[in-house]
Scaffold this motif. Sequence first.
Motif, PDB file in Angstrom:
ATOM      1  N   PRO A  53       0.844  -1.251   0.162  1.00 14.85           N
ATOM      2  CA  PRO A  53      -0.258  -0.074   0.184  1.00 14.85           C
ATOM      3  C   PRO A  53       0.698   1.344  -0.056  1.00 14.85           C
ATOM      4  O   PRO A  53       2.017   1.260   0.606  1.00 14.85           O
ATOM      5  N   GLY A  54       0.269   2.249  -0.766  1.00 19.39           N
ATOM      6  CA  GLY A  54       1.076   3.458  -0.743  1.00 19.39           C
ATOM      7  C   GLY A  54      -0.082   4.760  -0.280  1.00 19.39           C
ATOM      8  O   GLY A  54      -1.288   4.155  -0.128  1.00 19.39           O
ATOM      9  N   LYS A  55       0.323   5.839  -0.134  1.00 20.88           N
ATOM     10  CA  LYS A  55      -0.582   6.885   0.076  1.00 20.88           C
ATOM     11  C   LYS A  55      -0.953   7.405  -1.194  1.00 20.88           C
ATOM     12  O   LYS A  55      -0.479   7.956  -2.096  1.00 20.88           O
ATOM     13  N   ALA A  56      -2.479   7.174  -1.470  1.00 26.77           N
ATOM     14  CA  ALA A  56      -3.065   7.489  -2.842  1.00 26.77           C
ATOM     15  C   ALA A  56      -3.187   8.838  -2.772  1.00 26.77           C
ATOM     16  O   ALA A  56      -3.499   9.749  -1.923  1.00 26.77           O
ATOM     17  N   VAL A  57      -2.702   9.494  -4.100  1.00 29.74           N
ATOM     18  CA  VAL A  57      -2.747  10.785  -4.105  1.00 29.74           C
ATOM     19  C   VAL A  57      -3.883  11.214  -4.828  1.00 29.74           C
ATOM     20  O   VAL A  57      -4.627  10.793  -5.694  1.00 29.74           O
ATOM     21  N   VAL A  58      -4.258  12.451  -4.523  1.00 26.23           N
ATOM     22  CA  VAL A  58      -5.261  13.470  -5.049  1.00 26.23           C
ATOM     23  C   VAL A  58      -4.813  14.567  -5.647  1.00 26.23           C
ATOM     24  O   VAL A  58      -4.541  15.640  -5.189  1.00 26.23           O
ATOM     25  N   TYR A  59      -4.970  14.654  -7.139  1.00 28.57           N
ATOM     26  CA  TYR A  59      -4.836  15.771  -7.860  1.00 28.57           C
ATOM     27  C   TYR A  59      -6.099  16.748  -8.110  1.00 28.57           C
ATOM     28  O   TYR A  59      -7.282  16.219  -8.070  1.00 28.57           O
ATOM     29  N   PRO A  60      -5.865  18.114  -8.212  1.00 31.66           N
ATOM     30  CA  PRO A  60      -7.099  18.902  -8.388  1.00 31.66           C
ATOM     31  C   PRO A  60      -7.836  18.405  -9.640  1.00 31.66           C
ATOM     32  O   PRO A  60      -6.909  18.386 -10.775  1.00 31.66           O
ATOM     33  N   LYS A  61      -9.018  18.581 -10.035  1.00 34.15           N
ATOM     34  CA  LYS A  61      -9.652  18.251 -11.032  1.00 34.15           C
ATOM     35  C   LYS A  61      -9.447  19.642 -12.107  1.00 34.15           C
ATOM     36  O   LYS A  61      -9.346  20.757 -11.823  1.00 34.15           O
ATOM     37  N   ALA A  62      -9.261  19.013 -13.393  1.00 34.10           N
ATOM     38  CA  ALA A  62      -9.119  20.063 -14.639  1.00 34.10           C
ATOM     39  C   ALA A  62     -10.268  20.465 -15.058  1.00 34.10           C
ATOM     40  O   ALA A  62     -10.327  21.630 -15.815  1.00 34.10           O
ATOM     41  N   PHE A  63     -11.612  19.891 -14.748  1.00 30.51           N
ATOM     42  CA  PHE A  63     -12.730  20.181 -15.429  1.00 30.51           C
ATOM     43  C   PHE A  63     -13.679  20.029 -14.465  1.00 30.51           C
ATOM     44  O   PHE A  63     -13.938  19.331 -13.733  1.00 30.51           O
ATOM     45  N   GLU A  64     -14.850  21.065 -14.802  1.00 29.92           N
ATOM     46  CA  GLU A  64     -16.250  21.121 -14.262  1.00 29.92           C
ATOM     47  C   GLU A  64     -17.313  20.867 -15.239  1.00 29.92           C
ATOM     48  O   GLU A  64     -17.165  21.122 -16.234  1.00 29.92           O
ATOM     49  N   VAL A  65     -18.142  19.709 -14.760  1.00 31.27           N
ATOM     50  CA  VAL A  65     -19.213  19.416 -15.737  1.00 31.27           C
ATOM     51  C   VAL A  65     -20.480  19.637 -14.797  1.00 31.27           C
ATOM     52  O   VAL A  65     -20.836  19.356 -13.653  1.00 31.27           O
ATOM     53  N   VAL A  66     -21.416  20.339 -15.754  1.00 30.46           N
ATOM     54  CA  VAL A  66     -22.813  20.715 -15.288  1.00 30.46           C
ATOM     55  C   VAL A  66     -23.932  19.770 -16.263  1.00 30.46           C
ATOM     56  O   VAL A  66     -23.833  20.112 -17.585  1.00 30.46           O
ATOM     57  N   LYS A  67     -24.817  19.311 -15.700  1.00 27.79           N
ATOM     58  CA  LYS A  67     -25.839  18.803 -16.640  1.00 27.79           C
ATOM     59  C   LYS A  67     -27.150  19.603 -16.524  1.00 27.79           C
ATOM     60  O   LYS A  67     -27.584  20.082 -15.620  1.00 27.79           O
ATOM     61  N   ASP A  68     -27.540  19.575 -17.700  1.00 25.17           N
ATOM     62  CA  ASP A  68     -28.767  20.443 -17.877  1.00 25.17           C
ATOM     63  C   ASP A  68     -29.851  19.669 -18.878  1.00 25.17           C
ATOM     64  O   ASP A  68     -29.457  18.630 -19.276  1.00 25.17           O
ATOM     65  N   SER A  69     -31.007  19.966 -19.343  1.00 23.65           N
ATOM     66  CA  SER A  69     -32.027  19.318 -20.021  1.00 23.65           C
ATOM     67  C   SER A  69     -31.516  19.154 -21.304  1.00 23.65           C
ATOM     68  O   SER A  69     -31.932  18.307 -22.024  1.00 23.65           O
ATOM     69  N   LYS A  70     -30.436  19.666 -21.857  1.00 22.46           N
ATOM     70  CA  LYS A  70     -29.818  19.547 -23.378  1.00 22.46           C
ATOM     71  C   LYS A  70     -28.734  18.478 -23.407  1.00 22.46           C
ATOM     72  O   LYS A  70     -28.569  18.036 -24.322  1.00 22.46           O
ATOM     73  N   GLY A  71     -28.086  18.420 -22.167  1.00 20.04           N
ATOM     74  CA  GLY A  71     -26.863  17.583 -22.217  1.00 20.04           C
ATOM     75  C   GLY A  71     -25.934  17.985 -20.947  1.00 20.04           C
ATOM     76  O   GLY A  71     -26.457  18.291 -20.120  1.00 20.04           O
ATOM     77  N   TRP A  72     -24.492  18.386 -21.527  1.00 21.29           N
ATOM     78  CA  TRP A  72     -23.835  18.577 -20.417  1.00 21.29           C
ATOM     79  C   TRP A  72     -22.790  19.624 -20.889  1.00 21.29           C
ATOM     80  O   TRP A  72     -22.335  19.809 -21.992  1.00 21.29           O
ATOM     81  N   ASP A 112     -17.073  11.367 -13.864  1.00 23.61           N
ATOM     82  CA  ASP A 112     -16.587  12.373 -13.175  1.00 23.61           C
ATOM     83  C   ASP A 112     -15.201  12.873 -13.497  1.00 23.61           C
ATOM     84  O   ASP A 112     -14.494  11.748 -14.144  1.00 23.61           O
ATOM     85  N   PRO A 113     -15.184  14.189 -13.894  1.00 21.90           N
ATOM     86  CA  PRO A 113     -13.893  14.563 -14.465  1.00 21.90           C
ATOM     87  C   PRO A 113     -12.533  14.529 -13.518  1.00 21.90           C
ATOM     88  O   PRO A 113     -12.849  14.285 -12.406  1.00 21.90           O
ATOM     89  N   GLY A 114     -11.307  14.266 -14.146  1.00 22.97           N
ATOM     90  CA  GLY A 114     -10.162  14.039 -13.396  1.00 22.97           C
ATOM     91  C   GLY A 114      -9.266  15.096 -13.489  1.00 22.97           C
ATOM     92  O   GLY A 114      -9.460  16.274 -14.177  1.00 22.97           O
ATOM     93  N   PRO A 115      -8.029  15.286 -13.253  1.00 22.77           N
ATOM     94  CA  PRO A 115      -7.136  16.295 -13.318  1.00 22.77           C
ATOM     95  C   PRO A 115      -6.231  16.204 -14.689  1.00 22.77           C
ATOM     96  O   PRO A 115      -5.815  16.999 -15.171  1.00 22.77           O
ATOM     97  N   VAL A 116      -6.807  15.288 -15.624  1.00 25.89           N
ATOM     98  CA  VAL A 116      -6.433  15.466 -16.804  1.00 25.89           C
ATOM     99  C   VAL A 116      -7.579  15.191 -17.871  1.00 25.89           C
ATOM    100  O   VAL A 116      -7.158  16.201 -18.966  1.00 25.89           O
ATOM    101  N   ALA A 117      -8.523  14.706 -17.893  1.00 26.36           N
ATOM    102  CA  ALA A 117      -9.278  14.714 -18.842  1.00 26.36           C
ATOM    103  C   ALA A 117     -10.927  14.810 -18.274  1.00 26.36           C
ATOM    104  O   ALA A 117     -10.935  14.357 -17.147  1.00 26.36           O
ATOM    105  N   VAL A 118     -12.015  14.605 -19.100  1.00 33.91           N
ATOM    106  CA  VAL A 118     -13.263  14.275 -19.058  1.00 33.91           C
ATOM    107  C   VAL A 118     -13.715  13.273 -20.073  1.00 33.91           C
ATOM    108  O   VAL A 118     -13.479  13.463 -21.248  1.00 33.91           O
TER     109      VAL A 118
END
Length: 439
Positions: free
Chosen positions: A100-119, A193-199
Motif C-alpha cells: 500500500p501507498g498513500k493514494a494521491v489526489v490531484y485537483p480536477k481539471a474540469f467542471e461538468v454541469v448537466k442540464d436538460s440538453k446535455g452537459w 466524473d472529470p479528473g485532473p487530466v480529462a473528462v
Amino acid sequence: MKKLVLLLAILLSLVVFAGSFSIPVIAGQVEVPVVVQMGKLVDMLPEDFEPDWTSLRILVEGVEVPFQIEDVDGNGRISAPDYLVFIAKGNTQIVVQDAPGKAVVYPKAFEVVKDSKGWTIKAVDESIEAVVNDHGLLQVTKFGSVKAKLVDEVGIARVSGWYNSTYYVDGKLGDHHEETSGAFRVVSLKVLDPGPVAVCVVAVLKSEKFNGLKQELVTHLFKNGDILVDNRFVFETYADMMKLQTMITRPIIPAFDDTLHILPVFRRLVWADQLNITPYEYWLQRNAITWVDNMPYITFPAGSSMKPLWWGATYIFASMERWRTNFSPKGKIGVAEILPEIPVVPADYKKWLDGDTWVYESLEFRDGVFKWMPGEFEAYPSTTGVYSMKVEDMPNRYKAGDIVQHLRLYSIYSAKSVEEAIKFIEAKSNSFRSLKIGE
C-alpha cells in the motif's frame, strides 16, 4: 523476546523489500494522450506480482504527473474495463508497488454541469469550454482566448446501406437503401466524473435504420486540447453497408472565414490516376501546394470545392494519410486529425476501395468505408474495370460479431502561421504514432 525480535525483523524485511514494477511508455517529444484499460495493464505485470493501486504513479522524464482512473463500469472499484488516463511524452513510466501507498489526489481539471440538453464542460483554468449533447457528441466552444464553435459532433456516425438485406440467402439487397448521419438511439450515455487530466464521455447507440448495428463511442477531452475518440461499430447481425464513417463537422470554419485545409500529399487519389498524373501534380494544377522543410503539403481554402474532376466533394476516394487539419491564420488556431498509424495503400485497387478512405465534403472530415462506385470510374481507361459497377457487388458485407474500430486523435492547437502549424502537427503526429506501452 527472541521470537518478538525475529517477528519484527521479518515484518521489517517485508516493508524494505516491497516489490515495485515499472511499465515503460514511449512517445515522441510532443505531449500525446494515453488511455489504457486496467485489464490490459494487469496483463503487462508479472503473474506473481499483486499490485496495490494506491501506490500507482506516473513519471514523465522522472517527474511525477497527474493521472486518473475512470470507473467505466460504475462498480465503485478498480476493475478490468476501467481506464487509466494521462498525458505522456518522451520516456514515461507507469510505476506500481505490491504494498500500500498513500493514494494521491490531484485537483480536477474540469467542471461538468448537466442540464436538460446535455452537459456543459469548463476547464477550471478557463482554457476550454465544451458541450456534450444528448447523444454523447462533443462540441468545443472555447480554446485559449478563442471563443467560437471550433469543432462539432465529434465522433458522429455516417452510415448507409441496404435495409434488411438478405443477399446471402436469396441474392436480394433488401427493402431499400438508407443513409443517415447520427440516426442512432441512445442505449446508454454517461459523462464520467472529470479528473485532473480529462473528462470522458461513454455512449452506446443503436441504429434506427439498420437492425443490429451498434455504435460504442468513447470520447476523452484532455486539458491540453486533445480529443481522443475510440469509435467502434459492432454488428449483431448480417448487414450490407455502403458507408461506414466516423466524422467531425465544421472544424474551425465557419468560425473563421480564412480557414485553410492542409494535409500531406495523398499517396493515391482516384482523380489523379484517371488523369495519369500524380496527386502532387493534381493539386499543383490547382495552385494548392505549400512547401515546408522541403516537403510538399496540400493547402487550399477550407470552404472551396477546388474544382473536383467530378462529383461535388473537395476530395473523395483518397488515401488516408498521417494527418489533416483546418487552420485559420487569422485566428491562429486549428483542429487536426491524427491517425495512430499510416494505413497501407494496397496495390490492388478493389482491395483499397473496400477499406477505409478519406473524404472532405460539406466542411466535414469523413473517415471510413465509401462504396458508391460512380460511372465515372468506367469513363477513364486508368480506372475502367477496377470495380464492378453492379450495385449488388458494391456493399461491404458484415456478419454478426464483426467490429470496425476507428481510433482518432483530434487536436485543437494554436500556431502563428501555416508553417508553424505544419511543423507542430508533424511533431505531434510522429509522437502519437510512436506511442508504445509496455514494450
